[in-house]
Design a protein around this motif. Structure first.
Motif, mmCIF file in Angstrom:
data_model
loop_
_atom_site.group_PDB
_atom_site.id
_atom_site.type_symbol
_atom_site.label_atom_id
_atom_site.label_comp_id
_atom_site.label_asym_id
_atom_site.label_seq_id
_atom_site.Cartn_x
_atom_site.Cartn_y
_atom_site.Cartn_z
ATOM 1 N N PRO A 140 38.752 63.080 17.471
ATOM 2 C CA PRO A 140 39.677 63.272 16.346
ATOM 3 C C PRO A 140 38.896 63.813 15.152
ATOM 4 C CG PRO A 140 40.019 61.135 17.367
ATOM 5 C CD PRO A 140 38.771 61.695 17.975
ATOM 6 N N MET A 141 39.564 64.546 14.283
ATOM 7 C CA MET A 141 38.837 65.243 13.205
ATOM 8 C C MET A 141 38.006 64.291 12.348
ATOM 9 S SD MET A 141 41.634 66.129 10.299
ATOM 10 C CE MET A 141 42.621 64.835 9.521
ATOM 11 N N VAL A 142 38.524 63.081 12.084
ATOM 12 C CA VAL A 142 37.777 62.138 11.249
ATOM 13 C C VAL A 142 36.519 61.675 11.975
ATOM 14 C CG1 VAL A 142 37.838 59.928 10.041
ATOM 15 C CG2 VAL A 142 39.848 61.411 10.015
ATOM 16 N N GLU A 143 36.665 61.393 13.278
ATOM 17 C CA GLU A 143 35.506 60.993 14.081
ATOM 18 C C GLU A 143 34.448 62.097 14.068
ATOM 19 O OE1 GLU A 143 34.740 58.264 15.605
ATOM 20 O OE2 GLU A 143 36.549 57.150 16.104
ATOM 21 N N TYR A 144 34.909 63.337 14.130
ATOM 22 C CA TYR A 144 33.979 64.472 14.126
ATOM 23 C C TYR A 144 33.212 64.530 12.803
ATOM 24 C CZ TYR A 144 32.268 69.295 14.215
ATOM 25 O OH TYR A 144 31.472 70.409 14.153
ATOM 26 N N LYS A 145 33.938 64.371 11.704
ATOM 27 C CA LYS A 145 33.269 64.392 10.396
ATOM 28 C C LYS A 145 32.294 63.228 10.259
ATOM 29 C CE LYS A 145 36.759 66.846 7.662
ATOM 30 N NZ LYS A 145 37.609 66.781 6.466
ATOM 31 N N ILE A 146 32.687 62.071 10.788
ATOM 32 C CA ILE A 146 31.798 60.905 10.748
ATOM 33 C C ILE A 146 30.547 61.172 11.581
ATOM 34 C CG2 ILE A 146 31.553 58.490 11.477
ATOM 35 C CD1 ILE A 146 34.508 58.095 10.719
ATOM 36 N N LYS A 147 30.730 61.810 12.726
ATOM 37 C CA LYS A 147 29.592 62.153 13.590
ATOM 38 C C LYS A 147 28.597 63.055 12.851
ATOM 39 C CE LYS A 147 28.507 64.593 17.932
ATOM 40 N NZ LYS A 147 27.608 65.583 17.314
ATOM 41 N N LEU A 148 29.112 64.074 12.172
ATOM 42 C CA LEU A 148 28.235 64.978 11.426
ATOM 43 C C LEU A 148 27.525 64.240 10.290
ATOM 44 C CD1 LEU A 148 30.266 68.318 11.176
ATOM 45 C CD2 LEU A 148 28.640 67.586 12.918
ATOM 46 N N ALA A 149 28.271 63.355 9.617
ATOM 47 C CA ALA A 149 27.667 62.590 8.522
ATOM 48 C C ALA A 149 26.595 61.650 9.052
ATOM 49 C CB ALA A 149 28.752 61.793 7.787
ATOM 50 N N ARG A 150 26.854 61.044 10.194
ATOM 51 C CA ARG A 150 25.901 60.105 10.794
ATOM 52 C C ARG A 150 24.570 60.798 11.117
ATOM 53 N NH1 ARG A 150 28.986 58.579 14.658
ATOM 54 N NH2 ARG A 150 29.886 56.723 13.676
ATOM 55 N N GLU A 151 24.659 62.055 11.504
ATOM 56 C CA GLU A 151 23.451 62.809 11.852
ATOM 57 C C GLU A 151 22.608 63.156 10.624
ATOM 58 O OE1 GLU A 151 24.949 66.172 13.961
ATOM 59 O OE2 GLU A 151 25.565 65.010 15.716
ATOM 60 N N LYS A 152 23.209 63.066 9.442
ATOM 61 C CA LYS A 152 22.519 63.446 8.213
ATOM 62 C C LYS A 152 21.668 62.320 7.620
ATOM 63 C CE LYS A 152 25.105 65.384 5.098
ATOM 64 N NZ LYS A 152 26.319 65.676 4.294
ATOM 65 N N TYR A 153 22.015 61.069 7.964
ATOM 66 C CA TYR A 153 21.397 59.939 7.270
ATOM 67 C C TYR A 153 20.640 59.015 8.220
ATOM 68 C CZ TYR A 153 24.674 61.478 3.682
ATOM 69 O OH TYR A 153 25.374 62.232 2.773
ATOM 70 N N ASP A 154 19.656 58.343 7.648
ATOM 71 C CA ASP A 154 18.899 57.326 8.383
ATOM 72 C C ASP A 154 19.616 55.987 8.197
ATOM 73 O OD1 ASP A 154 17.140 55.577 9.525
ATOM 74 O OD2 ASP A 154 15.575 55.799 7.991
ATOM 75 N N LEU A 155 20.357 55.584 9.204
ATOM 76 C CA LEU A 155 21.150 54.356 9.078
ATOM 77 C C LEU A 155 20.315 53.099 9.269
ATOM 78 C CD1 LEU A 155 24.540 55.319 10.759
ATOM 79 C CD2 LEU A 155 23.811 55.533 8.396
ATOM 80 N N ASN A 156 19.024 53.274 9.450
ATOM 81 C CA ASN A 156 18.138 52.112 9.494
ATOM 82 C C ASN A 156 17.648 51.735 8.102
ATOM 83 O OD1 ASN A 156 18.155 51.733 12.352
ATOM 84 N ND2 ASN A 156 16.802 53.509 12.564
ATOM 85 N N SER A 157 17.908 52.615 7.125
ATOM 86 C CA SER A 157 17.499 52.329 5.747
ATOM 87 C C SER A 157 18.720 51.983 4.906
ATOM 88 C CB SER A 157 16.789 53.542 5.134
ATOM 89 O OG SER A 157 17.714 54.593 4.891
ATOM 90 N N THR A 158 18.510 51.174 3.887
ATOM 91 C CA THR A 158 19.608 50.776 2.987
ATOM 92 C C THR A 158 20.180 51.994 2.276
ATOM 93 O OG1 THR A 158 18.573 48.629 2.627
ATOM 94 C CG2 THR A 158 20.223 49.320 1.019
ATOM 95 N N GLU A 159 19.295 52.871 1.800
ATOM 96 C CA GLU A 159 19.749 54.076 1.096
ATOM 97 C C GLU A 159 20.600 54.951 2.016
ATOM 98 O OE1 GLU A 159 17.883 57.733 -1.575
ATOM 99 O OE2 GLU A 159 16.585 56.561 -0.268
ATOM 100 N N GLY A 160 20.157 55.082 3.264
ATOM 101 C CA GLY A 160 20.915 55.885 4.226
ATOM 102 C C GLY A 160 22.298 55.317 4.479
ATOM 103 N N LYS A 161 22.382 53.993 4.609
ATOM 104 C CA LYS A 161 23.679 53.329 4.836
ATOM 105 C C LYS A 161 24.615 53.548 3.649
ATOM 106 C CE LYS A 161 21.919 49.664 7.853
ATOM 107 N NZ LYS A 161 21.659 48.216 7.983
#
Length: 468
Positions: free
Chosen positions: A222-243
């Motif tokens: 779904p389009m929202v999932e796709y945008k979330i996927k692209l956003a997820r690839e941009k950030y380090d979700l292991n860091s607080t700043e990335g989250k």
């Protein structure tokens, strides 16, 4: 044939070849008695810079793709090189009968083969033809241009669900994001087919076959999932700043979604993924929206002097909430979740009986929705009460770890607490009225007696409720 396209498909799409001749088509049309003016207007030739009123062929030594309108009449052409010459593709210019932004390649066939209300949109001619060759005949292409509003409008007439199957490179991603924004206003379901980097639909189906491509369609996001996927690839979700940055970007995405249920579902998902509270994400999502109900105005209409019935709710996280406020919060939550509880409560108290302006405003919405047997969606309330202070109140009511069994067990106690407060307000008001009458002198004995009798009765009721 080297691309695996059968003679039958070549004929159906009217594929042809433009000779490697600078004036072959031009001279052919002149010999057919077409005027130079009409040939020029067709877009098939280009004026020579050195000779007035003379032309040369636009398409030379190229594979030709006719573009059909919805009544199967040719309105333009596309031409692809057969070697490494650039540009790889050229198209007919805008003419009296052709506008790239108002037409879709392959729609003349796809419109009669819509499956489950679904159309696939690709970038190029060969994508459409190759997918058709393999058995997918509900595919169109946007004629070498970014998807336009008019093309989106046409697609929405024929399909309930649009699957974007653009190339798997960075340019394809950008084209996908632009197409999503074009399609959103038409309120059709939008999904994105994910292809490996460097592959287009033609490449993929030739390598993995129809079964492999159908699997990708099934896995389309779904389009929202796709945008979330692209956003997820941009950030380090292991860091607080990335989250934090990731959650902020998702909040911006969710601001454009109309469905409150969809927003709520994604907020829960992002909260679990990042560990950031749902209430914080909700506050970020709704921070830009205008309030739809000005509850303070209606509350002020009910205000009587300094009556405690119109308490302003000022949040102070350092103080404990009174039993009354906790009772109201728990009761609002309980009646929003269970129709049986609501039907029981509404016979005993009305939303107007809540002490806080915002509790009455929330209660009014809940009562209206439950009376209509509609679901109460917390995200919808956050959309209405969207200031930081209001959002915190709504979040506190709906984000606690309530024990449903315990709340339902204590329903009568909550109601009792609210009734006690309401009676105390009435008693305070009558005491004030009596004081004013005595200060004025010339007391109306009959009215004074009625007031005293009412006061005594209210005090008895209050004592009964308090169990004295």
């Amino acid at each position: 044939n080297s691309r695996g396209i059968s003679s039958n498909t070549i004929v159906k799409f009217g594929l042809g070849y433009a000779l490697e001749d600078w004036e072959g088509l031009y001279q052919f049309l002149l010999n057919k008695n077409y005027s130079k003016e009409d040939i020029s207007k067709s877009g098939l030739v280009i004026p020579k810079k050195t000779q007035d009123s003379e032309y040369y062929d636009r398409f030379r030594n190229r594979l030709i793709f006719p573009v059909f309108n919805l009544t199967n009449k040719i309105i333009a052409f596309g031409g692809r090189v057969l070697d490494k010459t650039l540009p790889k593709y050229i198209n007919s210019p805008e003419t009296i009968i052709f506008s790239k932004g108002n037409n879709l390649y392959g729609l003349n066939k796809a419109k009669n083969n819509i499956k489950d209300g679904q159309i696939i949109i690709a970038e190029g001619y060969m994508d459409v033809i190759s997918l058709y060759e393999h058995g997918l005949d509900n595919v169109v292409a946007s004629l070498g241009t970014a998807l336009t509003k008019e093309q989106g409008k046409i697609l929405s007439r024929y399909a309930e669900e649009i699957i974007l199957a653009y190339d798997g490179d960075d340019a394809g991603r950008q084209a996908t994001l632009r197409a999503i924004e074009v399609l959103i206003p038409f309120e059709c379901k939008i999904k994105v087919l994910i292809l490996p980097k460097g592959m287009d639909p033609d490449d993929y189906i030739n390598k993995f076959g129809l079964t492999g491509f159908l699997l990708q369609i099934k896995k389309a996001l779904p389009m929202v999932e796709y945008k979330i996927k692209l956003a997820r690839e941009k950030y380090d979700l292991n860091s607080t700043e990335g989250k934090i940055d990731f959650s902020k970007e998702i909040a911006e995405i969710l601001k454009n979604i109309k469905s409150e249920i969809e927003i709520d579902a994604y907020i829960q998902k992002i909260s679990k993924e990042t560990g950031i509270y749902e209430s914080a994400i909700k506050s970020e999502v709704y921070s830009h929206k205008k309030r739809q109900i000005k509850y303070k105005t209606s509350a002020q209409k009910n205000r009587i002097g300094n009556n405690r019935n119109t308490i302003e709710y000022k949040i102070n996280s350092n103080r404990k909430k009174s039993a009354l406020i906790l009772a109201e919060e728990n009761l609002l939550y309980a009646i929003s979740q269970d129709m049986q509880v609501f039907n029981k409560v509404k016979k005993l108290i009305d939303w107007k009986d809540f002490s806080l302006d915002i509790h009455r405003a929330i209660g009014e919405i809940i009562y209206n929705k439950m009376n209509k047997k509609e679901m109460v969606i917390p995200a919808q309330l956050l959309n209405i009460f969207n200031s930081v202070q209001e959002g915190r109140v709504v979040s506190e009511i709906f984000s606690k770890n309530y024990s449903k069994e315990l709340i339902n067990k204590n329903i009568l106690e909550y109601i009792n607490t609210i009734e006690i407060h309401k009676l105390q307000n009435k008693i305070d008001k009558l005491n004030k009225d009596i004081k004013i009458m005595n200060e004025k002198g010339n007391v109306d004995i009959e009215k004074s007696n009625e007031t005293y009798i009412e006061l005594v009765e209210l005090k008895r009721k209050l004592e009964r409720l308090k169990g004295k």
